[in-house]
Motif scaffolding. Sequence first.
Motif, mmCIF file in Angstrom:
data_model
loop_
_atom_site.group_PDB
_atom_site.id
_atom_site.type_symbol
_atom_site.label_atom_id
_atom_site.label_comp_id
_atom_site.label_asym_id
_atom_site.label_seq_id
_atom_site.Cartn_x
_atom_site.Cartn_y
_atom_site.Cartn_z
ATOM 1 N N VAL A 1 83.225 42.882 107.192
ATOM 2 C CA VAL A 1 82.773 42.212 108.404
ATOM 3 C C VAL A 1 83.408 42.886 109.623
ATOM 4 N N ASP A 2 82.660 43.058 110.674
ATOM 5 C CA ASP A 2 83.202 43.530 111.948
ATOM 6 C C ASP A 2 84.040 42.400 112.529
ATOM 7 N N SER A 3 85.348 42.490 112.359
ATOM 8 C CA SER A 3 86.215 41.373 112.735
ATOM 9 C C SER A 3 86.268 41.158 114.246
ATOM 10 N N VAL B 1 85.465 30.293 102.886
ATOM 11 C CA VAL B 1 84.304 31.159 103.094
ATOM 12 C C VAL B 1 84.025 31.965 101.825
ATOM 13 N N GLY B 2 85.058 32.607 101.275
ATOM 14 C CA GLY B 2 84.906 33.349 100.026
ATOM 15 C C GLY B 2 84.260 34.713 100.212
ATOM 16 N N TYR B 3 83.799 35.286 99.110
ATOM 17 C CA TYR B 3 83.276 36.649 99.092
ATOM 18 C C TYR B 3 81.751 36.670 99.224
ATOM 19 N N GLY B 4 81.293 37.649 99.992
ATOM 20 C CA GLY B 4 79.856 37.875 100.100
ATOM 21 C C GLY B 4 79.495 39.301 99.734
ATOM 22 N N THR B 5 80.211 39.862 98.760
ATOM 23 C CA THR B 5 79.974 41.247 98.340
ATOM 24 C C THR B 5 78.925 41.289 97.229
ATOM 25 N N LYS B 6 78.452 42.496 96.937
ATOM 26 C CA LYS B 6 77.479 42.633 95.851
ATOM 27 C C LYS B 6 78.106 42.248 94.515
ATOM 28 N N ARG B 7 79.367 42.616 94.325
ATOM 29 C CA ARG B 7 80.036 42.338 93.063
ATOM 30 C C ARG B 7 80.382 40.866 92.912
ATOM 31 N N SER C 1 73.926 32.544 101.899
ATOM 32 C CA SER C 1 73.207 33.511 102.725
ATOM 33 C C SER C 1 73.857 34.887 102.577
ATOM 34 N N ASP C 2 73.424 35.830 103.410
ATOM 35 C CA ASP C 2 74.042 37.152 103.462
ATOM 36 C C ASP C 2 74.756 37.386 104.786
ATOM 37 N N PHE D 1 77.911 36.490 107.407
ATOM 38 C CA PHE D 1 79.254 35.926 107.464
ATOM 39 C C PHE D 1 79.337 34.710 108.370
ATOM 40 N N MET D 2 78.827 34.786 109.586
ATOM 41 C CA MET D 2 78.979 33.665 110.511
ATOM 42 C C MET D 2 78.256 32.418 110.015
ATOM 43 N N THR D 3 77.117 32.607 109.351
ATOM 44 C CA THR D 3 76.431 31.452 108.756
ATOM 45 C C THR D 3 77.340 30.778 107.735
ATOM 46 N N GLU D 4 78.000 31.575 106.903
ATOM 47 C CA GLU D 4 78.893 31.016 105.888
ATOM 48 C C GLU D 4 80.148 30.398 106.524
ATOM 49 N N TRP D 5 80.671 31.030 107.546
ATOM 50 C CA TRP D 5 81.842 30.480 108.245
ATOM 51 C C TRP D 5 81.526 29.109 108.848
ATOM 52 N N VAL D 6 80.390 29.018 109.518
ATOM 53 C CA VAL D 6 79.987 27.738 110.116
ATOM 54 C C VAL D 6 79.735 26.692 109.037
ATOM 55 N N ASN D 7 79.034 27.061 107.984
ATOM 56 C CA ASN D 7 78.679 26.100 106.939
ATOM 57 C C ASN D 7 79.892 25.618 106.145
ATOM 58 N N SER D 8 80.933 26.440 106.074
ATOM 59 C CA SER D 8 82.123 26.046 105.329
ATOM 60 C C SER D 8 83.196 25.420 106.218
ATOM 61 N N LEU D 9 82.999 25.479 107.533
ATOM 62 C CA LEU D 9 83.988 24.948 108.468
ATOM 63 C C LEU D 9 84.120 23.432 108.270
#
Length: 270
Positions: A16-18, A242-248, A254-255, A257-265
Motif C-alpha cells: 500500500v502507498d502509505s 485489516v489483515g492481508y490483501g495479498t494474492k497469497r 474487496s481489493d 485497502f481503504m475500503t477494508e480499513w473503513v469496514n474494519s474500523l
Amino acid sequence: MRIAISSDNHFDVNKVDSDAAMVAQADYLRAHQYDYYLNAGDTFNDFRKTQAFYMGLQRLLGADVQVRYVAGNHDMIRGVDYTTLQTMRDPLYLHRTSEALPGTNWQLIGNNGWYDYSFAGPGLSAEEILHWKKAYWVDSVIDQPQSDPKRMDAELAILKHQLDQADGRPVLLLTHFVPDIQFLDPKMRESEMGGKAAALLGSQRLGNLLAQYPDVTAAFGHLHRRDLPQVMDGVQYLHSPVGYGTKRHHEWVSDDFMTEWVNSLQTVEI
C-alpha cells in the motif's frame, strides 16, 4: 468522545502507498469527527516506519484528532531493540503508558503484550515450542533478553499496576496479542504444528488479569479475523483487524485497502 480503533494495517506486506493512505485516513477521521485514533499494532515490518507514519498522521490531523499506537510483533522485526521498545517516550506510543481521556472518567492504557505458551496444544513442552519458534516463526528475529514467559511476566506486572492506578474507573486497553484462548479456533490446537503456533499468539493470563477489574474494554489485533464486539468474563473485547490483501493471503472482501480499513474500523463512543 468518539474513538476509532484499527489494527494490522500491514502497509508493506499489502504493498500500500502509505503516504496516500495517511492522507486518506486523516481525511476520513476528521470528516467523521473522531477525537482519537488508536492502532493496535502491525503497521510495518520496521518500527522506524511505524513511528514515522503515526508522527506524520498526527501532523496532518493537528489538534483535531489524537493519534496513539502500540507495536505488534511485525513492527518489532527491525528498526528497534528491546530496551528502546520498552522505554521510548514518544507521546504517540502508548506502550506501558496511560492517560486520562479528556472530558470523561475513562483511562486509556497501552501495552504491546506478548505470549507465554498458555495457548499451546496439549502435551507440548516449552523447549519444543521455543525450538519451533526459532526455526519457523517470524518473531525469532525480535530482540529480547529473556524467555517468552518471563517477558510476559514483565508486561503483566506493569499492566496490573496501571489497572490498579485506574482505581475502578472505566479502562480502554490497547494491546496487540490475543488475550483469551476462546478467540482461537479449537481445531488449531489439535495438530502439533497448530499447537505450537497457538502458543505464540498471546496469553490467557492477560485475559484472567483483565477479568479481575470491573469495567474494562480491550482492543487487540494479531488474529487476522474480524469479530463482533463481545464480552468474555466481564471484559468487553474489540477485535477487527485489516489483515492481508495479498494474492497469497487474501483476507479482504474487496481489493482496496481503504475500503477494508473503513469496514474494519471500530468506533467507541464515550
